[in-house]
Design a protein around this motif. Structure first.
Motif, PDB file in Angstrom:
ATOM      1  N   PHE A 166       0.840  -1.181   0.000  1.00 31.76           N
ATOM      2  CA  PHE A 166       0.000   0.000   0.000  1.00 31.76           C
ATOM      3  C   PHE A 166       0.884   1.243   0.000  1.00 31.76           C
ATOM      4  O   PHE A 166       1.888   1.311   0.719  1.00 31.76           O
ATOM      5  N   PHE A 167       0.489   2.228  -0.814  1.00 33.47           N
ATOM      6  CA  PHE A 167       1.279   3.437  -0.991  1.00 33.47           C
ATOM      7  C   PHE A 167       0.473   4.664  -0.572  1.00 33.47           C
ATOM      8  O   PHE A 167      -0.736   4.719  -0.776  1.00 33.47           O
ATOM      9  N   GLN A 168       1.163   5.648  -0.001  1.00 36.55           N
ATOM     10  CA  GLN A 168       0.541   6.930   0.292  1.00 36.55           C
ATOM     11  C   GLN A 168       0.854   7.963  -0.776  1.00 36.55           C
ATOM     12  O   GLN A 168       0.051   8.849  -1.047  1.00 36.55           O
ATOM     13  N   LEU A 172       4.291   5.979  -6.239  1.00 34.73           N
ATOM     14  CA  LEU A 172       4.369   4.527  -6.033  1.00 34.73           C
ATOM     15  C   LEU A 172       5.805   4.011  -5.949  1.00 34.73           C
ATOM     16  O   LEU A 172       6.107   2.899  -6.372  1.00 34.73           O
ATOM     17  N   LEU A 173       6.693   4.797  -5.390  1.00 33.43           N
ATOM     18  CA  LEU A 173       8.094   4.390  -5.292  1.00 33.43           C
ATOM     19  C   LEU A 173       8.366   3.526  -4.061  1.00 33.43           C
ATOM     20  O   LEU A 173       8.930   2.447  -4.162  1.00 33.43           O
ATOM     21  N   ILE A 174       7.980   4.030  -2.890  1.00 30.44           N
ATOM     22  CA  ILE A 174       8.231   3.288  -1.650  1.00 30.44           C
ATOM     23  C   ILE A 174       6.896   3.065  -0.945  1.00 30.44           C
ATOM     24  O   ILE A 174       6.187   4.025  -0.630  1.00 30.44           O
ATOM     25  N   PRO A 175       6.519   1.821  -0.699  1.00 31.52           N
ATOM     26  CA  PRO A 175       5.223   1.560  -0.063  1.00 31.52           C
ATOM     27  C   PRO A 175       5.205   1.977   1.402  1.00 31.52           C
ATOM     28  O   PRO A 175       6.245   2.048   2.065  1.00 31.52           O
ATOM     29  N   GLU A 176       4.016   2.230   1.888  1.00 34.26           N
ATOM     30  CA  GLU A 176       3.832   2.540   3.299  1.00 34.26           C
ATOM     31  C   GLU A 176       3.866   1.259   4.125  1.00 34.26           C
ATOM     32  O   GLU A 176       4.516   1.186   5.168  1.00 34.26           O
ATOM     33  N   THR A 177       3.146   0.238   3.654  1.00 30.45           N
ATOM     34  CA  THR A 177       3.093  -1.052   4.343  1.00 30.45           C
ATOM     35  C   THR A 177       3.018  -2.166   3.310  1.00 30.45           C
ATOM     36  O   THR A 177       2.317  -2.040   2.302  1.00 30.45           O
ATOM     37  N   SER A 178       3.740  -3.251   3.558  1.00 31.75           N
ATOM     38  CA  SER A 178       3.713  -4.402   2.656  1.00 31.75           C
ATOM     39  C   SER A 178       3.374  -5.666   3.441  1.00 31.75           C
ATOM     40  O   SER A 178       3.772  -5.821   4.602  1.00 31.75           O
ATOM     41  N   ASP A 194       6.943  -2.374   7.460  1.00 31.25           N
ATOM     42  CA  ASP A 194       6.669  -0.942   7.375  1.00 31.25           C
ATOM     43  C   ASP A 194       7.744  -0.277   6.520  1.00 31.25           C
ATOM     44  O   ASP A 194       8.934  -0.553   6.671  1.00 31.25           O
ATOM     45  N   GLY A 195       7.328   0.614   5.621  1.00 32.69           N
ATOM     46  CA  GLY A 195       8.282   1.306   4.772  1.00 32.69           C
ATOM     47  C   GLY A 195       8.798   0.411   3.660  1.00 32.69           C
ATOM     48  O   GLY A 195       8.134  -0.531   3.227  1.00 32.69           O
ATOM     49  N   GLU A 196      10.001   0.699   3.197  1.00 30.85           N
ATOM     50  CA  GLU A 196      10.580  -0.061   2.094  1.00 30.85           C
ATOM     51  C   GLU A 196      10.818  -1.511   2.502  1.00 30.85           C
ATOM     52  O   GLU A 196      11.508  -1.780   3.484  1.00 30.85           O
ATOM     53  N   PRO A 197      10.255  -2.492   1.773  1.00 29.85           N
ATOM     54  CA  PRO A 197      10.471  -3.906   2.117  1.00 29.85           C
ATOM     55  C   PRO A 197      11.814  -4.383   1.579  1.00 29.85           C
ATOM     56  O   PRO A 197      12.055  -4.384   0.371  1.00 29.85           O
ATOM     57  N   LEU A 198      12.685  -4.824   2.477  1.00 34.23           N
ATOM     58  CA  LEU A 198      14.033  -5.242   2.087  1.00 34.23           C
ATOM     59  C   LEU A 198      14.121  -6.767   2.111  1.00 34.23           C
ATOM     60  O   LEU A 198      14.895  -7.354   2.871  1.00 34.23           O
ATOM     61  N   THR A 199      13.306  -7.395   1.280  1.00 35.96           N
ATOM     62  CA  THR A 199      13.230  -8.863   1.309  1.00 35.96           C
ATOM     63  C   THR A 199      14.369  -9.533   0.556  1.00 35.96           C
ATOM     64  O   THR A 199      14.573 -10.734   0.717  1.00 35.96           O
TER      65      THR A 199
END
Length: 220
Positions: A166-168, A172-178, A194-199
């Motif tokens: 989800f993006f604020q 659509l660069l860095i999501p708010e929550t994934s 929360d924030g950028e997902p570093l998976t």
């Protein structure tokens, strides 16, 4: 042409054998891409189960031990796909309870250092950075999203997504929550970031390994 094909086949077989002459000294683990492949379905294929097997023990598995149960062709393919990484050293599995282990990896998972793990029943199993109320709310939402995706797939929508973001901001660069969805031993889990997902990190693999080997799935 026939001689050429036979020569190519021979070279391929020799290369395959050469790659694993040190199978008794080479350890195997999953890459982040391997995690997504192995744990993406509630009913995994035989190939996916063979990948899951690498995270089923208290330490990394020797290639020789894995090859006693699965084929060399699978191992070659998995390495080519980028699902398996070869290691020269034995690594132990995380041995802390998940709620104690999560703080060690959160900085490598979340751009805002906030993460939680929810069950497919909507319970929060572990959290860091989120309040209990926030984590509980997100875990319930994650279970709803997971159920929605399953229902749409049953209705014929060919959705194979393993995550929802989800993006604020409209860029659509860095999501708010994934929400990252995984299936481990028949149970569904959601990693909430929360924030950028570093998976694409070793921390992501370590956390799933902790989930795979922990007893948290039996707690309510």
């Amino acid at each position: 042409d026939l001689i050429y094909r036979r020569f190519n086949t021979f070279i391929t077989m020799v290369a395959a054998m050469s790659s694993y002459l040190n199978a008794d000294k080479t350890y195997l683990t999953l890459t982040p891409a391997g995690i997504f492949e192995a744990f993406s379905q509630s009913e995994p294929t035989d190939e996916q189960l063979s990948l899951q097997d690498l995270l089923s023990y208290e330490q990394t598995l020797l290639a020789a031990d894995w090859l006693e149960r699965y084929s060399d062709e699978w191992l070659q393919s998995f390495i080519e796909y980028g699902w398996i990484e070869k290691l020269s050293l034995l690594l132990p599995a995380p041995n802390l309870p998940l709620d104690q282990f999560l703080p060690y990896v959160v900085a490598s998972l979340s751009g805002k250092r906030r993460a939680a793990i929810g069950s497919d029943e909507g319970f929060c199993l572990a959290r860091i950075g989120y309040s209990q109320e926030e984590a509980d709310m997100l875990s319930v939402a994650a279970a709803d999203f997971s159920g929605f995706m399953i229902r749409q797939k049953q209705r014929g929508w060919a959705v194979e997504s393993q995550a929802i973001s989800f993006f604020q901001q409209v860029d659509l660069l860095i999501p708010e929550t994934s929400f990252v969805f995984l299936w481990i031993d028949g149970s569904g889990y959601t990693i909430i970031i929360d924030g950028e997902p570093l998976t694409n990190s070793r921390a992501f693999v370590e956390m799933v390994w902790a989930l795979k080997t922990s007893g948290l799935r039996f707690l309510s």
